[in-house]
Design a protein around this motif. Structure first.
Motif, PDB file in Angstrom:
ATOM      1  N   GLU A 291       7.016 -40.569 -30.022  1.00  9.25           N
ATOM      2  CA  GLU A 291       5.512 -40.264 -29.411  1.00  9.25           C
ATOM      3  C   GLU A 291       5.386 -39.796 -28.499  1.00  9.25           C
ATOM      4  N   ILE A 292       5.736 -39.047 -27.400  1.00  6.07           N
ATOM      5  CA  ILE A 292       5.725 -38.924 -26.210  1.00  6.07           C
ATOM      6  C   ILE A 292       5.744 -37.344 -26.620  1.00  6.07           C
ATOM      7  N   GLY A 293       7.110 -37.043 -27.418  1.00  4.23           N
ATOM      8  CA  GLY A 293       6.472 -35.564 -28.051  1.00  4.23           C
ATOM      9  C   GLY A 293       7.430 -34.806 -27.508  1.00  4.23           C
ATOM     10  N   ILE A 294       8.612 -33.719 -27.511  1.00  2.00           N
ATOM     11  CA  ILE A 294       9.055 -33.061 -27.483  1.00  2.00           C
ATOM     12  C   ILE A 294       8.858 -31.829 -25.796  1.00  2.00           C
ATOM     13  N   ASP A 295       7.548 -31.014 -27.203  1.00  2.00           N
ATOM     14  CA  ASP A 295       7.076 -29.735 -26.084  1.00  2.00           C
ATOM     15  C   ASP A 295       6.739 -30.079 -24.684  1.00  2.00           C
ATOM     16  N   ARG A 296       5.733 -31.895 -24.853  1.00  2.00           N
ATOM     17  CA  ARG A 296       5.267 -31.625 -23.484  1.00  2.00           C
ATOM     18  C   ARG A 296       6.184 -32.449 -22.486  1.00  2.00           C
ATOM     19  N   LEU A 297       7.286 -32.976 -23.076  1.00  2.00           N
ATOM     20  CA  LEU A 297       8.392 -33.354 -21.916  1.00  2.00           C
ATOM     21  C   LEU A 297       8.736 -32.176 -21.379  1.00  2.00           C
ATOM     22  N   TYR A 298       9.096 -31.400 -22.397  1.00  2.00           N
ATOM     23  CA  TYR A 298       9.616 -29.724 -21.723  1.00  2.00           C
ATOM     24  C   TYR A 298       8.617 -29.750 -20.673  1.00  2.00           C
ATOM     25  N   ALA A 299       8.009 -29.198 -20.723  1.00  2.00           N
ATOM     26  CA  ALA A 299       6.741 -28.735 -19.876  1.00  2.00           C
ATOM     27  C   ALA A 299       6.534 -29.160 -18.970  1.00  2.00           C
ATOM     28  N   LYS A 300       6.598 -30.836 -19.032  1.00  2.00           N
ATOM     29  CA  LYS A 300       6.820 -31.463 -17.428  1.00  2.00           C
ATOM     30  C   LYS A 300       7.900 -31.978 -16.971  1.00  2.00           C
ATOM     31  N   SER A 301       8.986 -31.565 -17.629  1.00  4.89           N
ATOM     32  CA  SER A 301      10.424 -31.296 -17.078  1.00  4.89           C
ATOM     33  C   SER A 301      10.944 -30.069 -15.878  1.00  4.89           C
ATOM     34  N   GLN A 302      10.383 -29.302 -16.596  1.00  9.76           N
ATOM     35  CA  GLN A 302       9.793 -27.654 -16.059  1.00  9.76           C
ATOM     36  C   GLN A 302       9.467 -27.941 -14.666  1.00  9.76           C
ATOM     37  N   ALA A 303       8.272 -28.107 -15.032  1.00 13.13           N
ATOM     38  CA  ALA A 303       6.756 -28.629 -13.449  1.00 13.13           C
ATOM     39  C   ALA A 303       7.756 -29.312 -12.482  1.00 13.13           C
ATOM     40  N   LEU A 304       8.950 -30.366 -13.503  1.00 10.14           N
ATOM     41  CA  LEU A 304       9.240 -31.346 -12.426  1.00 10.14           C
ATOM     42  C   LEU A 304      10.532 -30.388 -11.352  1.00 10.14           C
ATOM     43  N   SER A 305      11.080 -30.006 -11.900  1.00 13.12           N
ATOM     44  CA  SER A 305      12.157 -28.910 -11.597  1.00 13.12           C
ATOM     45  C   SER A 305      12.136 -28.488 -10.355  1.00 13.12           C
TER      46      SER A 305
END
Length: 405
Positions: A291-305
């Protein structure tokens, strides 16, 4: 940094999903790369399975509740999240067991070749599986450093087996390049996606991967010991034969024949009776990540790290980063080296900042963007700075090794 973090959180398109997970008060959870958090929908789903499907409908639920189809159904939901088609993925057993199945299948498809090539420092269970098969005379283990893998591919290599995102450092392989190099050498390829699936984009079909495995309890939030999953490329579905010929992998399990005949598709990877409670919990986590979507998750994980690194830098924290500095070359984690990493990790846990330690000297933080905030990054960096500045980690209780690190 706290003000900046709150500004970023206010504009985070994924911020609403944090409320879909159970998060203990006073805890900053940076270990979702080992065990994902509990989705709030999971307990209710498990209660439904236990009280109604099992408790009320009993054995009828294999048909009426679709229990018999759960491995294929959950696998089909995982498939698009790893760049595969639904009929190529099945959810079953553990990562270790699925590795054994697929290594065996690959070796049987490569007559005259017995070498399984991997790298030193790969996740232990991957290497142990090759070792066990070598002791049975089924395989030969060869290890080559990451920069020398392509040169190590010769006409004796049956299978190249690698973990896409390294469990310690978070460094990712170029899946397309290595798969192509292996195929050019006549070898097959098996990818372990345990630290990639559900966290970053994976394109198994696009890379022409042969086989893959992954676990369900990290970024898919399936719960401790959740079932794993396995992928077989369509071109291999007919030829691949796995050694664990249990009744659920039979073409007609309820014909109760004395002779084994493998199922024609991905179902041939099944072995024993599916673990219904585990699969039901995993399905909830997979649905939420989809539901969230892998592309959105990956973009946020990069920003968080990257924000976490900025916070550490602003606080003057000098600790050796072993993950790639380029976020495009790493998974959803950051790892640091320190000779007292275990004690530092325990001191942080004592403050409610849960990361983990990997022997001998790695302090590891996972960034599960479905439920983490930028404020968590700022606060975790503050706690780490204070632990290092004060020497808090030197306290006796933080030196004692627990059974699980």
């Amino acid at each position: 940094m706290l003000e900046r973090a709150r500004f970023l959180d206010a504009g985070d398109p994924l911020r609403e999903f944090r409320d879909r997970f159970m998060l203990p008060d006073g805890v900053i959870y940076l270990d979702g790369n080992s065990l994902g958090c509990l989705p709030k929908a999971t307990p209710a789903r498990l209660e439904e399975v236990v009280r109604e499907e099992w408790g009320r409908d009993l054995i009828r639920s294999w048909n009426t509740a679709g229990w018999i189809d759960l491995p294929a159904r959950v696998g089909a939901k995982i498939a698009p999240l790893i760049g595969a088609r639904p009929h190529q993925v099945i959810a079953c057993d553990s990562t270790s067991v699925n590795l054994f199945k697929l290594i065996s299948a690959a070796l049987a498809m490569q007559p005259g070749r017995k070498v399984v090539l991997s790298e030193p420092g790969n996740f232990p269970t991957d290497l142990y599986m090759i070792d066990g098969m070598e002791r049975q005379g089924l395989a030969k283990r060869r290890l080559a450093e990451r920069g020398q893998l392509i040169e190590a591919l010769d006409d004796s290599v049956a299978l190249l087996m690698l973990t896409h995102t390294h469990y310690k450092t978070g460094e990712t392989f170029d899946m397309a390049e290595l798969t192509r190099a292996a195929h050019d050498a006549g070898a097959l390829v098996l990818w372990d996606l345990s630290h990639s699936g559900g966290a970053l984009p994976v394109d198994l079909d696009g890379c022409a991967a042969d086989f893959a495995v992954g676990c369900g309890y990290k970024y898919f939030n399936g719960g401790p010991g959740a079932p794993a999953y396995a992928f077989v490329a369509e071109k291999h579905l007919e030829a691949a034969r796995q050694p664990l010929t249990g009744w659920m992998g039979h073409a007609a399990p309820f014909a109760f024949s004395d002779d084994y005949e493998a199922a024609p598709g991905i179902e041939k990877l099944l072995c024993g009776t599916p673990p219904i409670l585990g699969l039901a919990a995993l399905e909830v986590g997979v649905d939420l990540i989809a539901e969230i979507g892998i592309d959105r998750l990956y973009a946020k994980s990069q920003a968080l790290s990257e924000f976490f690194r900025q916070c550490l830098s602003e606080r003057g924290v000098a600790i050796d980063l072993v993950s790639p500095t380029d976020p495009a070359r790493r998974g959803s984690q950051l790892s640091f080296r320190h000779q007292d990493a275990y004690a530092i990790c325990q001191a942080l846990i004592g403050r409610g900042v849960i990361g983990d330690f990997r022997d001998p000297d790695i302090l590891r933080f996972g960034f599960a963007p479905a439920y983490l905030r930028f404020e968590d990054m700022a606060e975790a960096a503050r706690h780490l700075a204070e632990v290092l500045e004060t020497g808090e980690w030197q306290r006796g209780e933080f030196q004692e090794r627990a059974a699980v690190t």
